[in-house]
Each structure stands twice: as C-alpha cells, then as structure tokens.
Design an enzyme around this catalytic site. Structure first.
Site, PDB file in Angstrom:
ATOM      1  N   SER A 142       0.833  -1.195   0.000  1.00 36.89           N
ATOM      2  CA  SER A 142       0.000   0.000   0.000  1.00 36.89           C
ATOM      3  C   SER A 142       0.876   1.257   0.000  1.00 36.89           C
ATOM      4  O   SER A 142       1.653   1.461  -0.924  1.00 36.89           O
ATOM      5  CB  SER A 142      -0.952  -0.054   1.200  1.00 36.89           C
ATOM      6  OG  SER A 142      -1.944   0.921   1.101  1.00 36.89           O
TER       7      SER A 142
ATOM      8  N   HIS B 135      -8.498  -4.611  -0.372  1.00 38.16           N
ATOM      9  CA  HIS B 135      -7.252  -3.979   0.054  1.00 38.16           C
ATOM     10  C   HIS B 135      -6.676  -4.626   1.309  1.00 38.16           C
ATOM     11  O   HIS B 135      -5.461  -4.682   1.476  1.00 38.16           O
ATOM     12  CB  HIS B 135      -7.476  -2.485   0.300  1.00 38.16           C
ATOM     13  CG  HIS B 135      -6.206  -1.695   0.415  1.00 38.16           C
ATOM     14  ND1 HIS B 135      -5.361  -1.491  -0.659  1.00 38.16           N
ATOM     15  CD2 HIS B 135      -5.618  -1.086   1.479  1.00 38.16           C
ATOM     16  CE1 HIS B 135      -4.319  -0.776  -0.258  1.00 38.16           C
ATOM     17  NE2 HIS B 135      -4.448  -0.518   1.020  1.00 38.16           N
TER      18      HIS B 135
ATOM     19  N   ASP C  77     -10.032  -4.312  -4.999  1.00 36.74           N
ATOM     20  CA  ASP C  77      -9.472  -3.347  -4.042  1.00 36.74           C
ATOM     21  C   ASP C  77     -10.315  -2.085  -4.036  1.00 36.74           C
ATOM     22  O   ASP C  77     -10.468  -1.416  -5.060  1.00 36.74           O
ATOM     23  CB  ASP C  77      -8.027  -3.031  -4.417  1.00 36.74           C
ATOM     24  CG  ASP C  77      -7.264  -2.304  -3.324  1.00 36.74           C
ATOM     25  OD1 ASP C  77      -7.832  -1.387  -2.701  1.00 36.74           O
ATOM     26  OD2 ASP C  77      -6.091  -2.648  -3.087  1.00 36.74           O
TER      27      ASP C  77
END
Length: 317
Positions: free
Chosen positions: A151, A248, A217
């Site tokens: 991320s 995610h 996501d």
C-alpha cells in the site's frame, strides 16, 4: 502610473505567479499528507526498541531485524495505518513461511519515530534502512535484498527500486501515483509527477519485479496495478499476482494461500536466476550519495530487535 496610485498599490500587493504556485503546492502537499498518512497510536513500547536509525533529514526511527541465516533479506515498508508493533508478529511468521530474513523500519512520525510523516521523510527513512543493511550488515542489494512494500509502503519500495538494482522487488496493493488513486481514469504524467510517483520510479527499475493486487481493491483501484504492470512488464518475469476477489485488507488473511504461493514462486525464481546484474551508473552510491545519515555504532552492532510483545497484525493502507 504614479507610485501612489491605487493601481500601483494593487500591483505591488498582488502575489507573483511563482509565489501563488508555491502556496498552492504547499497547500496541496498538506492535504495529500493528511490523506496519505494515518499513523496509529504506538502499539509498542519505546523501551522495547533496541535498534535506532538516524536519517539524512534529521529524524530518528526504530527498526527491527529478524536474522535466521537465510540467503535473502526482505526489506519491508509497511502500510499506512500500521506501525512496527503491528507488523513485527506478522513478519516473524512470514520469515518462517518464506525462509527469508526480514528488516523493517518505522516511518518518521509513526510509532516512536521523531519527525512528521511526509513523502520526503518517507524516502529518507527508506534510505536509512538500506544504508544500515549495506554498511552495517554487509549486504549487497543486487544479491541479498528483496524490497517489499504494501500500500503506502509501495512508495519507498518503488523509490529505492528506481535507484538501484535489487535481487527482487515486490509491490503489494500499490498505487501508481497519488493522482491515480484519487482519479483512476485520469492518466496525465504531469499529475502523476506531483505526489507518490511510483510509475516514474518503477519505469526506471531493472530488477525482477512481482506485483500483487486484489481485483476488488476498494482503496487503491485495481487499475493502478494494471498501470504499474504496463511500465515494469519487461522486468516482470512471472505472471502478475492478481488476486480474484481480493480487497485492500484481506490479501494476507482471506487469500493467504494464494498470496504465499505467489511470493514463494517469485522467491524461488530469483534464487534460481542468480543476482541481479548491476548496470552502470547504478550502484549503492547512486542511492546513498546524498545520504549524510550517521548510523550509530550501537545500531551496527545489533543482531536483531527483540519483539515488542503484541498484537494482531493489521493490514490497512
């Protein structure tokens, strides 16, 4: 026009285009930093930290090193709403599963690190982590180090990967750029270059790369992963790790088996392929030439960081 006239006074008071642009840039950077960085309350005790790194921007950050004698070391850049206390337990488990040593570092303004979180500090923190592995522990990036970013952590990972050859690069749930997270369908390089330009960094990367991303996501749109793949495809030796149904925050949990299989296949591939070729003018000096960070002698002597006793691993940007 006389100096005392209203029009002259107005002209004198009007900000220049450069000043206005700088002010707008500073305002945009402030808002981007507020959205990008969400440090949690520290989940570990300062007294449990026994490795500290000094960065070239004057900050002091904790780190931990899990050394088990495996041939590869994974340099971990964690996600946004995590700190070292949340990732240590998880990466102790991953060290065994993947048969790798692990080095992870804190971001400025996170946990017990000094400074404030911002993009420039993020890259400075990553440089300090790489420096201790090279200067303190004698690792060669092209032979020994796999950089991994999840991320937000994809940003320092791509930054380092664009500067130097590594044995491997893994980007999990990464963003293409700050602009493409906010506006996925707006593909304008000038906007990409403003903040967190992973596309630009990864386009310069010549190391074997593995992308992992959930196609559902909800935080960093899947199109970001497809855009990253487009720029690194020539150095992406295996199929991209698209996780069907992955969001995610559930790749490491709900899709753990698929995630581990992707990582194990990639690590086996790069071990079989041998060290990454260093192309001039690459070299660790290219990454570290501006680094004035002094690594404390005590940090150099440390073998590992004892675990801050805790906690469930969190997986969030």
């Amino acid at each position: 026009v006389g100096l005392g006239s209203p029009s002259a006074a107005g002209a004198a008071a009007a900000p220049s285009a450069a000043a206005l642009s700088a002010a707008m840039g500073a305002m945009a950077a402030k808002h981007v930093n507020q959205m990008a960085f969400c440090p949690p309350n520290p989940t570990y005790r300062k007294e449990d930290v026994n490795m500290w790194l000094d960065t070239d921007r004057g900050n002091r950050i904790p780190a931990f090193h899990i050394r088990r004698g495996f041939p590869l070391t994974v340099l971990v850049s964690h996600a946004n709403a995590e700190d070292l206390g949340l990732v240590l337990q998880y990466w102790a488990y991953m060290s065994q599963q993947l048969q790798v040593d692990v080095f992870a570092y804190e971001y400025s303004g996170y946990g017990h690190a000094t400074g404030s979180p911002c993009e420039a500090n993020l890259y400075s923190d990553a440089r300090a982590a790489l420096k201790i592995l090279v200067d303190g522990f004698g690792l060669k990036p092209e032979r020994d180090i796999v950089v991994f970013g999840k991320s937000l952590g994809s940003c320092p990972t791509c930054y380092l990967a664009g500067k130097h050859a590594f044995r491997g690069v893994v980007v999990c749930s990464g963003l293409a750029s700050g602009a493409r997270v906010l506006f996925p369908e707006t593909r304008v390089w000038a906007l990409d270059a403003q903040f967190f330009n992973n596309l630009g960094s990864l386009a310069s990367c010549k190391s074997p790369t593995q992308l992992v991303h959930g196609d559902c996501d909800e935080t960093i749109p899947f199109s970001n992963a497809q855009d990253l793949y487009a720029v690194c495809r020539a150095h992406h030796p295996l199929p991209p790790g698209w996780i069907t149904g992955g969001s995610h925050n559930d790749i490491e949990s709900r899709h753990r088996d698929a995630f581990l299989a992707i990582l194990k296949e990639f690590l086996a591939h790069i071990l079989a392929a041998g060290p990454t070729r260093v192309m001039p003018p690459s070299g660790i000096s290219a990454v570290l030439k501006s680094v004035g960070s002094s690594v404390s002698s005590s940090a150099k002597a440390l073998w590992s960081c004892t675990a801050p006793p805790r906690s469930q691993p969190a997986h969030d940007m």
